[in-house]
Design a protein around this motif. Structure first.
Motif, PDB file in Angstrom:
ATOM      1  N   ASP A  14      11.043   1.140 -10.057  1.00  0.00           N
ATOM      2  CA  ASP A  14       9.789   1.548 -10.702  1.00  0.00           C
ATOM      3  C   ASP A  14       9.354   0.538 -11.754  1.00  0.00           C
ATOM      4  O   ASP A  14       8.179   0.166 -11.825  1.00  0.00           O
ATOM      5  CB  ASP A  14       9.947   2.922 -11.347  1.00  0.00           C
ATOM      6  N   ARG A  15      10.299   0.075 -12.558  1.00  0.00           N
ATOM      7  CA  ARG A  15       9.958  -0.843 -13.648  1.00  0.00           C
ATOM      8  C   ARG A  15       9.642  -2.239 -13.134  1.00  0.00           C
ATOM      9  O   ARG A  15       8.666  -2.866 -13.575  1.00  0.00           O
ATOM     10  CB  ARG A  15      11.119  -0.923 -14.647  1.00  0.00           C
ATOM     11  N   ILE A  16      10.447  -2.738 -12.197  1.00  0.00           N
ATOM     12  CA  ILE A  16      10.314  -4.120 -11.748  1.00  0.00           C
ATOM     13  C   ILE A  16       9.195  -4.299 -10.734  1.00  0.00           C
ATOM     14  O   ILE A  16       8.414  -5.254 -10.820  1.00  0.00           O
ATOM     15  CB  ILE A  16      11.646  -4.610 -11.136  1.00  0.00           C
ATOM     16  N   ALA A  17       9.110  -3.387  -9.782  1.00  0.00           N
ATOM     17  CA  ALA A  17       8.260  -3.623  -8.613  1.00  0.00           C
ATOM     18  C   ALA A  17       6.888  -2.970  -8.675  1.00  0.00           C
ATOM     19  O   ALA A  17       5.897  -3.581  -8.280  1.00  0.00           O
ATOM     20  CB  ALA A  17       8.993  -3.151  -7.347  1.00  0.00           C
ATOM     21  N   ILE A  18       6.845  -1.748  -9.155  1.00  0.00           N
ATOM     22  CA  ILE A  18       5.610  -0.966  -9.002  1.00  0.00           C
ATOM     23  C   ILE A  18       4.639  -1.238 -10.144  1.00  0.00           C
ATOM     24  O   ILE A  18       5.023  -1.209 -11.322  1.00  0.00           O
ATOM     25  CB  ILE A  18       5.932   0.537  -8.941  1.00  0.00           C
ATOM     26  N   PRO A  19       3.377  -1.500  -9.826  1.00  0.00           N
ATOM     27  CA  PRO A  19       2.385  -1.708 -10.897  1.00  0.00           C
ATOM     28  C   PRO A  19       2.213  -0.450 -11.742  1.00  0.00           C
ATOM     29  O   PRO A  19       2.395   0.677 -11.256  1.00  0.00           O
ATOM     30  CB  PRO A  19       1.091  -2.028 -10.130  1.00  0.00           C
ATOM     31  N   ASP A  20       1.865  -0.638 -12.998  1.00  0.00           N
ATOM     32  CA  ASP A  20       1.582   0.514 -13.859  1.00  0.00           C
ATOM     33  C   ASP A  20       0.324   1.239 -13.414  1.00  0.00           C
ATOM     34  O   ASP A  20       0.150   2.434 -13.670  1.00  0.00           O
ATOM     35  CB  ASP A  20       1.417   0.055 -15.314  1.00  0.00           C
ATOM     36  N   TYR A  21      -0.553   0.525 -12.746  1.00  0.00           N
ATOM     37  CA  TYR A  21      -1.791   1.121 -12.251  1.00  0.00           C
ATOM     38  C   TYR A  21      -2.260   0.316 -11.055  1.00  0.00           C
ATOM     39  O   TYR A  21      -1.838  -0.826 -10.842  1.00  0.00           O
ATOM     40  CB  TYR A  21      -2.872   1.130 -13.346  1.00  0.00           C
ATOM     41  N   GLY A  22      -3.139   0.903 -10.285  1.00  0.00           N
ATOM     42  CA  GLY A  22      -3.652   0.214  -9.113  1.00  0.00           C
ATOM     43  C   GLY A  22      -4.109   1.199  -8.040  1.00  0.00           C
ATOM     44  O   GLY A  22      -3.750   2.376  -8.063  1.00  0.00           O
ATOM     45  N   ARG A  23      -4.879   0.695  -7.129  1.00  0.00           N
ATOM     46  CA  ARG A  23      -5.495   1.509  -6.086  1.00  0.00           C
ATOM     47  C   ARG A  23      -4.470   2.215  -5.202  1.00  0.00           C
ATOM     48  O   ARG A  23      -4.691   3.314  -4.717  1.00  0.00           O
ATOM     49  CB  ARG A  23      -6.398   0.615  -5.235  1.00  0.00           C
ATOM     50  N   TYR A  24      -3.314   1.574  -4.985  1.00  0.00           N
ATOM     51  CA  TYR A  24      -2.332   2.116  -4.047  1.00  0.00           C
ATOM     52  C   TYR A  24      -1.112   2.704  -4.743  1.00  0.00           C
ATOM     53  O   TYR A  24      -0.129   3.025  -4.092  1.00  0.00           O
ATOM     54  CB  TYR A  24      -1.905   1.020  -3.071  1.00  0.00           C
ATOM     55  N   VAL A  25      -1.186   2.860  -6.053  1.00  0.00           N
ATOM     56  CA  VAL A  25      -0.072   3.436  -6.790  1.00  0.00           C
ATOM     57  C   VAL A  25      -0.249   4.949  -6.801  1.00  0.00           C
ATOM     58  O   VAL A  25      -1.025   5.498  -7.570  1.00  0.00           O
ATOM     59  CB  VAL A  25       0.009   2.895  -8.236  1.00  0.00           C
ATOM     60  N   ASN A  26       0.479   5.614  -5.927  1.00  0.00           N
ATOM     61  CA  ASN A  26       0.376   7.077  -5.794  1.00  0.00           C
ATOM     62  C   ASN A  26       1.756   7.583  -5.412  1.00  0.00           C
ATOM     63  O   ASN A  26       2.014   7.959  -4.284  1.00  0.00           O
ATOM     64  CB  ASN A  26      -0.655   7.461  -4.730  1.00  0.00           C
ATOM     65  N   ARG A  27       2.630   7.596  -6.380  1.00  0.00           N
ATOM     66  CA  ARG A  27       4.027   7.918  -6.118  1.00  0.00           C
ATOM     67  C   ARG A  27       4.226   9.399  -5.823  1.00  0.00           C
ATOM     68  O   ARG A  27       3.578  10.260  -6.410  1.00  0.00           O
ATOM     69  CB  ARG A  27       4.892   7.535  -7.307  1.00  0.00           C
ATOM     70  N   LYS A  28       5.191   9.694  -4.946  1.00  0.00           N
ATOM     71  CA  LYS A  28       5.509  11.073  -4.622  1.00  0.00           C
ATOM     72  C   LYS A  28       6.551  11.643  -5.580  1.00  0.00           C
ATOM     73  O   LYS A  28       6.851  12.827  -5.555  1.00  0.00           O
ATOM     74  CB  LYS A  28       6.048  11.151  -3.188  1.00  0.00           C
ATOM     75  N   HIS A  29       7.179  10.772  -6.346  1.00  0.00           N
ATOM     76  CA  HIS A  29       8.215  11.250  -7.271  1.00  0.00           C
ATOM     77  C   HIS A  29       8.220  10.367  -8.515  1.00  0.00           C
ATOM     78  O   HIS A  29       7.522   9.375  -8.578  1.00  0.00           O
ATOM     79  CB  HIS A  29       9.590  11.251  -6.605  1.00  0.00           C
ATOM     80  N   THR A  57       0.803  -1.235   0.000  1.00  0.00           N
ATOM     81  CA  THR A  57       0.000   0.000   0.000  1.00  0.00           C
ATOM     82  C   THR A  57       0.831   1.278   0.000  1.00  0.00           C
ATOM     83  O   THR A  57       0.286   2.352  -0.227  1.00  0.00           O
ATOM     84  CB  THR A  57      -0.930   0.025   1.220  1.00  0.00           C
ATOM     85  N   ASP A  58       2.139   1.209   0.250  1.00  0.00           N
ATOM     86  CA  ASP A  58       2.985   2.402   0.280  1.00  0.00           C
ATOM     87  C   ASP A  58       4.253   2.107  -0.512  1.00  0.00           C
ATOM     88  O   ASP A  58       5.225   1.556   0.008  1.00  0.00           O
ATOM     89  CB  ASP A  58       3.322   2.783   1.726  1.00  0.00           C
ATOM     90  N   TRP A  59       4.256   2.491  -1.764  1.00  0.00           N
ATOM     91  CA  TRP A  59       5.360   2.132  -2.642  1.00  0.00           C
ATOM     92  C   TRP A  59       6.608   2.958  -2.392  1.00  0.00           C
ATOM     93  O   TRP A  59       7.730   2.488  -2.633  1.00  0.00           O
ATOM     94  CB  TRP A  59       4.917   2.212  -4.101  1.00  0.00           C
ATOM     95  N   ASP A  60       6.472   4.189  -1.922  1.00  0.00           N
ATOM     96  CA  ASP A  60       7.656   4.975  -1.585  1.00  0.00           C
ATOM     97  C   ASP A  60       8.396   4.344  -0.412  1.00  0.00           C
ATOM     98  O   ASP A  60       9.624   4.197  -0.444  1.00  0.00           O
ATOM     99  CB  ASP A  60       7.257   6.421  -1.257  1.00  0.00           C
TER     100      ASP A  60
END
Length: 277
Positions: free
Chosen positions: A262-277, A217-220
């Protein structure tokens, strides 16, 4: 949490691997748990995480095989409280009457006070991600049997090991590290299988990935946690999902994960994808 058996498995389910003489990794269906302690010291060991729901009997069988009949740990340590890591904890505590330790921020999810955010089935990655809304997110209730880990980073009954706060996957997620031989128990801070893909979960195809996407839920915070663990330069790592890794395979994989998070781990879209940078 509804403690019902979940029909999920992998080709390594039921297998145990001695990672070091006193670090034993056992795969329960799709998740790993660890026994820390030498087999000859039958009541001087620690259990890290407790597998899937309805798995207490299988775990007790492994305990008897490795440590002998009627052996029990000094304590249980939880990397976090997701259903696949605490599935047998209530049953095991009832049988063993031993303390459970977790990060202070994880206690609401272990004492019945708070449910986790619902799994995000909208993330891309495969069938496991799609069916993740069916996974339980309700808390277990260990009551007074669980307590916060010491603030100084030490772990009761685990001399030489320290806990490291690695949030992102959950607020109170921890990893365990032993400086002497650079052994790492990473939990789900990163994993060595693409956990969103049913095929890769079943086959356990080895590759370093970020934490399971559908429950992070917190990608940063998750990225900072991976950087923190890579900086330790672990020699061997047991993760919550996938095969243990060591040596150059581990170090190179972690470097790539940090450099291309960013490329490997984070989904391109999703409910909890809200990056600060």
């Amino acid at each position: 949490m509804d403690q019902q058996y979940m029909p999920m498995t992998s080709l390594t389910s039921g297998m145990g691997r001695e990672v070091t003489p006193d670090l034993y990794c056992y795969t329960n269906q799709i998740v790993n748990l660890c026994f820390v302690g030498l087999p000859e010291k039958t009541n001087e060991w620690i259990l890290v995480d407790t597998g899937m729901p309805e798995s207490a009997g299988r775990i007790l069988g492994v305990v008897e095989e490795r440590f002998g009949e009627n052996s029990k740990p000094k304590a249980i340590v939880l990397t976090h409280g997701h259903f696949d890591h605490v599935g047998a904890v209530v049953d095991l505590v009832k049988k063993w009457r031993v303390p459970v330790y977790a990060h202070e921020a994880e206690l609401p999810f272990l004492t019945g006070k708070s449910s986790y955010p619902e799994p995000d089935g909208s993330v891309e990655g495969g069938l496991v991600a799609k069916i993740s809304p069916l996974f339980p997110n309700e808390p277990v209730d260990l009551g007074n049997n669980v307590e916060a880990l010491p603030a100084d980073g030490s772990i009761p009954y685990m001399p030489g090991w320290r806990w490291i706060h690695t949030p992102g996957h959950t607020p109170g997620h921890i990893s365990l590290f032993r400086d002497e031989d650079r052994s790492l128990i990473a939990g789900d801070a990163f994993v060595t299988v693409k956990q969103e893909s049913l095929y890769k979960v079943i086959t356990q195809e080895k590759e370093i990935n970020g934490p399971p996407r559908y429950l992070t839920t917190d990608w940063d915070a998750a990225e900072e946690s991976v950087k923190k663990l890579e900086a330790l330069k672990p020699a061997v790592a047991v993760t919550g999902h996938g095969h243990p890794m060591s040596g150059e395979e581990l170090s190179k994989g972690l470097q790539i994960l940090v450099n291309e998070f960013d490329r490997i781990a984070i989904p391109d879209y999703g409910r909890y994808v809200n990056r600060k940078h």
